[in-house]
Design a protein around this motif. Sequence first.
Motif, PDB file in Angstrom:
ATOM      1  N   GLY A  23      -9.287   0.121   3.097  1.00 36.56           N
ATOM      2  CA  GLY A  23     -10.023   0.578   2.044  1.00 36.56           C
ATOM      3  C   GLY A  23      -9.578   1.849   0.988  1.00 36.56           C
ATOM      4  N   ALA A  24      -8.735   2.615   1.746  1.00 37.29           N
ATOM      5  CA  ALA A  24      -8.177   3.772   1.035  1.00 37.29           C
ATOM      6  C   ALA A  24      -6.748   3.087   0.035  1.00 37.29           C
ATOM      7  CB  ALA A  24      -7.791   4.992   1.877  1.00 37.29           C
ATOM      8  N   GLY A  25      -6.344   2.180   0.824  1.00 37.69           N
ATOM      9  CA  GLY A  25      -5.140   1.571   0.145  1.00 37.69           C
ATOM     10  C   GLY A  25      -4.046   2.306   0.880  1.00 37.69           C
ATOM     11  N   LEU A  26      -3.935   2.841   2.046  1.00 36.85           N
ATOM     12  CA  LEU A  26      -2.973   3.658   2.894  1.00 36.85           C
ATOM     13  C   LEU A  26      -2.253   2.881   3.998  1.00 36.85           C
ATOM     14  CD1 LEU A  26      -4.645   7.099   2.524  1.00 36.85           C
ATOM     15  CD2 LEU A  26      -2.811   6.072   0.854  1.00 36.85           C
ATOM     16  N   ILE A  27      -1.214   3.051   4.430  1.00 39.78           N
ATOM     17  CA  ILE A  27      -0.490   2.556   5.490  1.00 39.78           C
ATOM     18  C   ILE A  27      -0.045   3.896   6.075  1.00 39.78           C
ATOM     19  CG2 ILE A  27       1.359   1.502   6.753  1.00 39.78           C
ATOM     20  CD1 ILE A  27       1.388  -0.567   4.199  1.00 39.78           C
ATOM     21  N   GLN A  84       0.707  -1.098  -0.017  1.00 37.96           N
ATOM     22  CA  GLN A  84       0.018   0.089  -0.070  1.00 37.96           C
ATOM     23  C   GLN A  84       0.941   1.169  -0.123  1.00 37.96           C
ATOM     24  OE1 GLN A  84      -2.962  -0.971  -0.212  1.00 37.96           O
ATOM     25  NE2 GLN A  84      -3.843  -2.090   1.500  1.00 37.96           N
ATOM     26  N   TYR A  85       0.411   2.376  -0.286  1.00 34.65           N
ATOM     27  CA  TYR A  85       0.844   3.504  -0.127  1.00 34.65           C
ATOM     28  C   TYR A  85       1.281   3.945   1.173  1.00 34.65           C
ATOM     29  CZ  TYR A  85      -0.524   4.287  -5.012  1.00 34.65           C
ATOM     30  OH  TYR A  85      -1.000   3.876  -6.529  1.00 34.65           O
ATOM     31  N   ILE A  86       2.146   5.019   1.381  1.00 35.24           N
ATOM     32  CA  ILE A  86       2.688   5.369   2.833  1.00 35.24           C
ATOM     33  C   ILE A  86       1.984   6.718   2.833  1.00 35.24           C
ATOM     34  CG2 ILE A  86       4.248   6.048   4.368  1.00 35.24           C
ATOM     35  CD1 ILE A  86       4.261   3.223   3.917  1.00 35.24           C
ATOM     36  N   CYS A  87       1.220   7.042   3.954  1.00 35.11           N
ATOM     37  CA  CYS A  87       0.489   8.365   4.065  1.00 35.11           C
ATOM     38  C   CYS A  87       1.200   8.957   5.688  1.00 35.11           C
ATOM     39  CB  CYS A  87      -0.918   8.539   3.906  1.00 35.11           C
ATOM     40  SG  CYS A  87      -1.725   9.922   4.303  1.00 35.11           S
ATOM     41  N   MET A  88       2.115   9.656   5.603  1.00 28.52           N
ATOM     42  CA  MET A  88       2.892  10.043   6.945  1.00 28.52           C
ATOM     43  C   MET A  88       1.911  10.930   7.724  1.00 28.52           C
ATOM     44  SD  MET A  88       5.632   8.453   7.053  1.00 28.52           S
ATOM     45  CE  MET A  88       6.632   9.045   8.189  1.00 28.52           C
ATOM     46  N   ALA A  89       1.875  10.757   8.736  1.00 29.59           N
ATOM     47  CA  ALA A  89       1.227  11.716   9.746  1.00 29.59           C
ATOM     48  C   ALA A  89       2.356  12.412  10.555  1.00 29.59           C
ATOM     49  CB  ALA A  89       0.304  10.913  10.675  1.00 29.59           C
ATOM     50  N   LYS A  90       2.562  13.770  10.378  1.00 30.65           N
ATOM     51  CA  LYS A  90       3.628  14.337  10.954  1.00 30.65           C
ATOM     52  C   LYS A  90       3.450  15.892  11.159  1.00 30.65           C
ATOM     53  CE  LYS A  90       7.142  15.576   8.283  1.00 30.65           C
ATOM     54  NZ  LYS A  90       7.227  17.272   8.663  1.00 30.65           N
ATOM     55  N   THR A  91       4.075  16.445  12.100  1.00 32.44           N
ATOM     56  CA  THR A  91       3.999  17.881  12.160  1.00 32.44           C
ATOM     57  C   THR A  91       4.057  18.699  10.985  1.00 32.44           C
ATOM     58  OG1 THR A  91       4.663  20.059  13.331  1.00 32.44           O
ATOM     59  CG2 THR A  91       6.310  18.297  13.129  1.00 32.44           C
ATOM     60  N   PRO A  92       3.373  19.806  10.387  1.00 33.32           N
ATOM     61  CA  PRO A  92       3.599  20.486   9.231  1.00 33.32           C
ATOM     62  C   PRO A  92       4.649  21.739   9.734  1.00 33.32           C
ATOM     63  CG  PRO A  92       1.531  21.388  10.387  1.00 33.32           C
ATOM     64  CD  PRO A  92       2.203  19.909  11.078  1.00 33.32           C
ATOM     65  N   SER A  93       5.125  21.716  10.909  1.00 29.74           N
ATOM     66  CA  SER A  93       6.103  22.877  11.241  1.00 29.74           C
ATOM     67  C   SER A  93       7.424  22.455  10.992  1.00 29.74           C
ATOM     68  CB  SER A  93       5.738  23.377  12.756  1.00 29.74           C
ATOM     69  OG  SER A  93       4.214  23.610  12.866  1.00 29.74           O
ATOM     70  N   SER A  94       7.880  21.329  10.819  1.00 27.43           N
ATOM     71  CA  SER A  94       9.329  20.880  10.590  1.00 27.43           C
ATOM     72  C   SER A  94       9.368  19.783   9.718  1.00 27.43           C
ATOM     73  CB  SER A  94       9.965  20.668  11.928  1.00 27.43           C
ATOM     74  OG  SER A  94      11.366  20.197  11.985  1.00 27.43           O
TER      75      SER A  94
END
Length: 531
Positions: free
Chosen positions: A502-506, A466-476
């Motif tokens: 369902g979305a195909g995301l990790i 699956q695609y990688i969808c990172m969850a990370k601070t937008p400030s750095s």
Amino acid sequence: MKAKNISLIAKKINLSRKDVLLYGNYKAKVIKKPNLNHRGKLVLITAMTPTKFGEGKTTTAISLVDALNFLNRNAILNLREPSLGPYFGLKGGATGGGKNSIEPDEDINLHFNGDFHAITSTNNLIASCIDNVLYWGNSLDLDPSTIKFKRCIDMNDRNLREIDININKAIPSRHTGFVITAASELMAVFCLAKDKDDFIEKVNNIIVGYSYSKKEITVRDLNISGAISKLMKDALYPNLVQTGYNNPCIIHGGPFANIACGCNSIISLKTSLSLADIVVTEAGFGADLGAEKFLDIISQECDLKPSVAVLVVSIRALKLHGGANEESLTSQDVKAVKAGLANMIRHIENLKKFGVDVIVNIGKFASDTSDEIQVVIDYCLSHSIKFAVNDSYSKGVKGGVELAQQVIYSLENGVSNYHPLYSKQLPIKEKIDIICKEIYRAKEVIYSPQALADIENIEKYNHDKQYICMAKTPSSFSDDAKLLNAPDDFAIHIKEVDLANGAGLIIPITGSIMLLPGLPKIPNACKMKED
């Protein structure tokens, strides 16, 4: 300029009355299926690492489309839908600023045409049906401790991040919570679905939990596809509005590229590309988040080859990353601007790794001085970087002509060599490493025991491709919001890894990132006046 009847805007892009579903005089849904034989060229608007106020990506995108049409080019604007969370929170609306706007702005920023309500209602219907299975004898043999599907709300409310439900009821209580609608898996499915049938198929593949015998339980097992289809029927059509200069704008899909895709829906992109020669779209926050996800996820999934990336740069963001205090960003500080160029440079280098042409947009704010702007101009000139000074906020369409000319030249004389950074067929940790080390420039990636267990479980059920969808601070670039500019020699900390099957995301969740934001001490909601 005065807003025109939306039927006239539709006519500009060859849409007849039967091709649109009207929502009053100034809004509509595009119900015509896209003509896949015509595909315009795609321009992606992104930005350097922003301040908490934003650097003007939407304003730049609006100004570019207005200027392109002013120069007799057939261009459409394609934007994400605003969320009520930031509108009532800190950042405010997402309909531009100054002399760059999309109309009707308040309708768009508030309930718009009901898409977010439909997604929220559908998401919470699924959550309700999960608990209903447990209440009526648990015919699916669902283990409540494995349920990860959460309810959602389109509002900043930190008190709903963690909740206990079924307290003192006949069935066992359990711990759960809410996420903001834009960060829900349903929103990701909404953005990545190619059409209605694909949307329903993806929703049915959402994993809600596991049985006591370790079998995956999905939305398909809840047998609510018909209800979901009814709730989402009109929401899946892209929304047509207009810019302040009466140029067409299609809005569809969710924001929040720090915790979600933060990009327009594939349905709206396909529609826009079939209606215009040039489509200008945007991706949320800095290029390390929104642009990376657009270029690695959306572009691969939709088979797009973006031609140009416009990097929005502001003097105040350069000063912040160059060491200036947040309170003094409106005061001249040439030294800080020079130091902050390192952040801009890193984003340029990263975008070029995808094979797209890069143009720097220097957006003018009232507090910027000519000496500060000249620092950026001199650097771009000395390093053969394409750039434009954009003063459309105060000057309107003519203030964006310089950027439009640069974009036209690039589209007509350049060749897109776009390629993604990774293949989704790679192992999970290898994909995460590529993003963290190539884009963020981290020295290492450190996984918590929970994150390693999450990855092991994803691999066990063969959902690793699956695609990688990172969850990370937008400030750095890092996962530490206080580590500014262009840091090196740092570690990225993965605390858990979610699967949005369902979305195909990790979704690797880093640092202290939250999937439901809170309100600031004095939110925008307290500053609004009665009509």
